[in-house]
Design a protein around this motif. Sequence first.
Motif, mmCIF file in Angstrom:
data_model
loop_
_atom_site.group_PDB
_atom_site.id
_atom_site.type_symbol
_atom_site.label_atom_id
_atom_site.label_comp_id
_atom_site.label_asym_id
_atom_site.label_seq_id
_atom_site.Cartn_x
_atom_site.Cartn_y
_atom_site.Cartn_z
ATOM 1 N N PRO A 112 0.820 -1.222 0.000
ATOM 2 C CA PRO A 112 0.000 0.000 0.000
ATOM 3 C C PRO A 112 0.859 1.280 0.000
ATOM 4 C CG PRO A 112 -0.692 -1.511 1.748
ATOM 5 C CD PRO A 112 0.498 -2.131 1.095
ATOM 6 N N HIS A 113 2.084 1.200 0.545
ATOM 7 C CA HIS A 113 2.941 2.388 0.589
ATOM 8 C C HIS A 113 4.091 2.286 -0.425
ATOM 9 C CE1 HIS A 113 0.828 4.022 4.027
ATOM 10 N NE2 HIS A 113 0.901 2.823 4.595
ATOM 11 N N ALA A 114 3.820 1.647 -1.542
ATOM 12 C CA ALA A 114 4.889 1.428 -2.528
ATOM 13 C C ALA A 114 5.533 2.749 -2.967
ATOM 14 C CB ALA A 114 4.332 0.688 -3.743
ATOM 15 N N ARG A 115 4.728 3.780 -3.084
ATOM 16 C CA ARG A 115 5.272 5.065 -3.548
ATOM 17 C C ARG A 115 6.297 5.629 -2.540
ATOM 18 N NH1 ARG A 115 3.546 8.998 -7.349
ATOM 19 N NH2 ARG A 115 3.988 11.120 -6.730
ATOM 20 N N ALA A 116 5.910 5.616 -1.283
ATOM 21 C CA ALA A 116 6.828 6.124 -0.257
ATOM 22 C C ALA A 116 8.061 5.216 -0.154
ATOM 23 C CB ALA A 116 6.119 6.207 1.083
ATOM 24 N N LEU A 117 7.844 3.912 -0.284
ATOM 25 C CA LEU A 117 8.989 2.983 -0.232
ATOM 26 C C LEU A 117 9.957 3.264 -1.380
ATOM 27 C CD1 LEU A 117 7.244 -0.401 0.636
ATOM 28 C CD2 LEU A 117 9.066 0.710 1.970
ATOM 29 N N SER A 118 9.411 3.567 -2.547
ATOM 30 C CA SER A 118 10.310 3.795 -3.687
ATOM 31 C C SER A 118 11.120 5.073 -3.480
ATOM 32 C CB SER A 118 9.543 3.814 -5.013
ATOM 33 O OG SER A 118 8.897 5.032 -5.182
ATOM 34 N N VAL A 119 10.510 6.084 -2.875
ATOM 35 C CA VAL A 119 11.271 7.315 -2.606
ATOM 36 C C VAL A 119 12.343 7.044 -1.542
ATOM 37 C CG1 VAL A 119 11.139 9.704 -1.778
ATOM 38 C CG2 VAL A 119 9.336 8.792 -3.245
ATOM 39 N N ALA A 120 11.957 6.289 -0.510
ATOM 40 C CA ALA A 120 12.930 5.972 0.551
ATOM 41 C C ALA A 120 14.105 5.173 -0.022
ATOM 42 C CB ALA A 120 12.246 5.194 1.664
ATOM 43 N N LEU A 121 13.824 4.279 -0.950
ATOM 44 C CA LEU A 121 14.925 3.518 -1.586
ATOM 45 C C LEU A 121 15.833 4.468 -2.358
ATOM 46 C CD1 LEU A 121 13.093 0.321 -2.968
ATOM 47 C CD2 LEU A 121 14.829 0.383 -1.169
ATOM 48 N N ARG A 122 15.232 5.374 -3.101
ATOM 49 C CA ARG A 122 16.047 6.337 -3.869
ATOM 50 C C ARG A 122 16.937 7.167 -2.950
ATOM 51 N NH1 ARG A 122 13.856 8.165 -9.331
ATOM 52 N NH2 ARG A 122 12.715 6.325 -9.958
ATOM 53 N N GLN A 123 16.398 7.516 -1.799
ATOM 54 C CA GLN A 123 17.204 8.308 -0.865
ATOM 55 C C GLN A 123 18.398 7.503 -0.361
ATOM 56 O OE1 GLN A 123 14.177 9.540 1.886
ATOM 57 N NE2 GLN A 123 13.684 11.393 0.698
ATOM 58 N N ARG A 124 18.298 6.181 -0.490
ATOM 59 C CA ARG A 124 19.431 5.313 -0.109
ATOM 60 C C ARG A 124 20.206 4.835 -1.338
ATOM 61 N NH1 ARG A 124 15.669 5.599 3.224
ATOM 62 N NH2 ARG A 124 15.888 5.363 5.481
ATOM 63 N N GLN A 125 20.057 5.578 -2.419
ATOM 64 C CA GLN A 125 20.775 5.286 -3.673
ATOM 65 C C GLN A 125 20.460 3.911 -4.254
ATOM 66 O OE1 GLN A 125 24.912 6.415 -3.186
ATOM 67 N NE2 GLN A 125 24.352 8.437 -3.919
ATOM 68 N N ILE A 126 19.213 3.507 -4.054
ATOM 69 C CA ILE A 126 18.721 2.305 -4.736
ATOM 70 C C ILE A 126 17.584 2.783 -5.629
ATOM 71 C CG2 ILE A 126 17.555 0.080 -4.450
ATOM 72 C CD1 ILE A 126 18.954 -0.167 -1.736
ATOM 73 N N ILE A 127 17.725 2.547 -6.934
ATOM 74 C CA ILE A 127 16.734 3.099 -7.867
ATOM 75 C C ILE A 127 15.785 1.997 -8.330
ATOM 76 C CG2 ILE A 127 16.386 4.442 -9.988
ATOM 77 C CD1 ILE A 127 18.117 5.889 -7.918
ATOM 78 N N PRO A 128 14.560 2.030 -7.792
ATOM 79 C CA PRO A 128 13.548 1.079 -8.260
ATOM 80 C C PRO A 128 12.660 1.794 -9.276
ATOM 81 C CG PRO A 128 12.736 2.162 -6.312
ATOM 82 C CD PRO A 128 14.012 2.890 -6.734
ATOM 83 N N ASP A 129 11.558 1.174 -9.602
ATOM 84 C CA ASP A 129 10.589 1.794 -10.486
ATOM 85 C C ASP A 129 9.250 1.673 -9.778
ATOM 86 O OD1 ASP A 129 10.255 2.556 -13.512
ATOM 87 O OD2 ASP A 129 8.594 1.222 -13.013
ATOM 88 N N TYR A 130 8.447 2.702 -9.873
ATOM 89 C CA TYR A 130 7.159 2.689 -9.174
ATOM 90 C C TYR A 130 6.036 2.830 -10.183
ATOM 91 C CZ TYR A 130 3.141 4.759 -6.834
ATOM 92 O OH TYR A 130 1.876 5.047 -6.432
ATOM 93 N N ARG A 131 4.993 2.056 -10.034
ATOM 94 C CA ARG A 131 3.813 2.229 -10.875
ATOM 95 C C ARG A 131 2.592 2.377 -9.990
ATOM 96 N NH1 ARG A 131 6.367 4.180 -13.875
ATOM 97 N NH2 ARG A 131 7.067 3.570 -15.928
ATOM 98 N N SER A 132 1.875 3.457 -10.177
ATOM 99 C CA SER A 132 0.706 3.790 -9.383
ATOM 100 C C SER A 132 -0.346 2.662 -9.443
ATOM 101 C CB SER A 132 0.137 5.086 -9.943
ATOM 102 O OG SER A 132 -1.079 5.408 -9.327
ATOM 103 N N PRO A 133 -1.072 2.341 -8.395
ATOM 104 C CA PRO A 133 -0.985 3.015 -7.099
ATOM 105 C C PRO A 133 -0.064 2.304 -6.099
ATOM 106 C CG PRO A 133 -2.965 1.655 -7.164
ATOM 107 C CD PRO A 133 -2.253 1.455 -8.485
ATOM 108 N N ASP A 134 0.271 1.028 -6.325
ATOM 109 C CA ASP A 134 0.914 0.305 -5.212
ATOM 110 C C ASP A 134 2.000 -0.671 -5.658
ATOM 111 O OD1 ASP A 134 -0.643 -1.527 -6.481
ATOM 112 O OD2 ASP A 134 -1.757 -2.204 -4.730
ATOM 113 N N VAL A 135 2.605 -0.428 -6.819
ATOM 114 C CA VAL A 135 3.544 -1.424 -7.336
ATOM 115 C C VAL A 135 4.982 -0.893 -7.391
ATOM 116 C CG1 VAL A 135 4.138 -2.901 -9.301
ATOM 117 C CG2 VAL A 135 1.745 -2.530 -8.712
ATOM 118 N N LEU A 136 5.871 -1.683 -6.822
ATOM 119 C CA LEU A 136 7.308 -1.429 -6.919
ATOM 120 C C LEU A 136 7.837 -2.427 -7.946
ATOM 121 C CD1 LEU A 136 8.997 0.480 -5.146
ATOM 122 C CD2 LEU A 136 9.506 -1.464 -3.681
#
Length: 403
Positions: free
Chosen positions: A339-363
Amino acid sequence: MTQPRRSSHWPRRELFALPKGIYLDGNSLGLMPLSAHQAVVRRLGEWQTQAVSGWDEWFGMAESLSPALARLVGASPREVIATGSITSNLHALLATLYRPQGERKHLLATALDFPTDLYALQSWAELRGAEVRLIPSRDGQTIHEDDLRQALGPDIALVLLPTVLYRSGQLLDVAKLTAIAHRSGALIGWDAAHSIGAMQHAFHDAGADFAVWCSYKYLNAGPGAPGGLFLHQRHHHLAPALRGWWGNEKESQFEMTTKFRPAPGAAAYQQGTPPILALAALEGALEVYEQTDLAALRARSLALTDLLMELADLHLHDMRVLTPRDHARRGGHVSLSHPHARALSVALRQRQIIPDYRSPDVLRLAPIAFYNTEDEIREVVRVLRELLDSGSYKDVTEVGAVT
Ligand SMILES: Cc1ncc(COP(=O)(O)O)c(C=O)c1O
């Protein structure tokens, strides 16, 4: 002709410009191969020193890439061309191939398709007075073959399917579904955005009528790189409905006559002057594939996604794996929902891990066979577990950075 030497060591990180951190977004924008950089610099040099005379070199450049593309998609060089985008190539192919006849007039796609495919189909349905039917999804993630069969009535003129669904990563069986569509009397085209460059295709032998793809994902040809299309040779007698001077046969293009003479095969679907510098990046990116055994590439991709799913099962029980497990049913990425995939993807980026996010809940995580490692996968899962345990991802405010 001697075959290029195909390297057997993996990964092949030395061929790429690697950013800091862990990059798992190669299914959105592949990393830059050093050979792409060199090819662009080489072509810039030609422009610098030769100016307009550079066209002696550039005139047949798109066609010169056809053998390499043909190998990737399982076609003859005449059946492929590097040109346009998925969207523009779909328009060009639908304009020519989509010919409603009596009741057989509707288009069929899936409810899970990438929007641009649906928009292109909707344009042509409107223009031809028909509708776009959508194969429903039973679980919201995947498409069931029986539902395709069910939807393929005598009123369907043409089907467009993704080889790999962009959200869940489900891989469809091109040969089998092509045969099913043909048995029902419909033409079938494929959007190979999420499979070209990740696995071997066999569009010709499968009998697909056409396919389209982009080159900026697994092919690593850079942002906005020219896409490509496959048109089965059985359709080469048709003149393209949307014509431009670059689709004219090379020999008479500069005679500038009023009569269009189509280039042989897929090349006739080019329209305007190709973007030479962007083609140069594709030219360089394809060099990586010339040295690559495609079966080995796919085997390594599957090994990496196997590892990621195993670790997700073990450690990420609060995330749901949306991607099918079976090797024959999945592409090159793994989708995890939360449910918080969007926030998780930003948190990963802040740790220099680049994922991809697709609305609303997919990493979406795409371990690329060329440059990602097993250790990187372990580290991503470790960091995700840490974020989920600490709940610190909930503090993330900078959500605008997600693409
Ligand atoms: C399945 C699929 N089709 C089409 C596109 C985009 O099409 P275009 O190359 O025309 O921008 C994407 C982009 O991510 C995609 O994933």
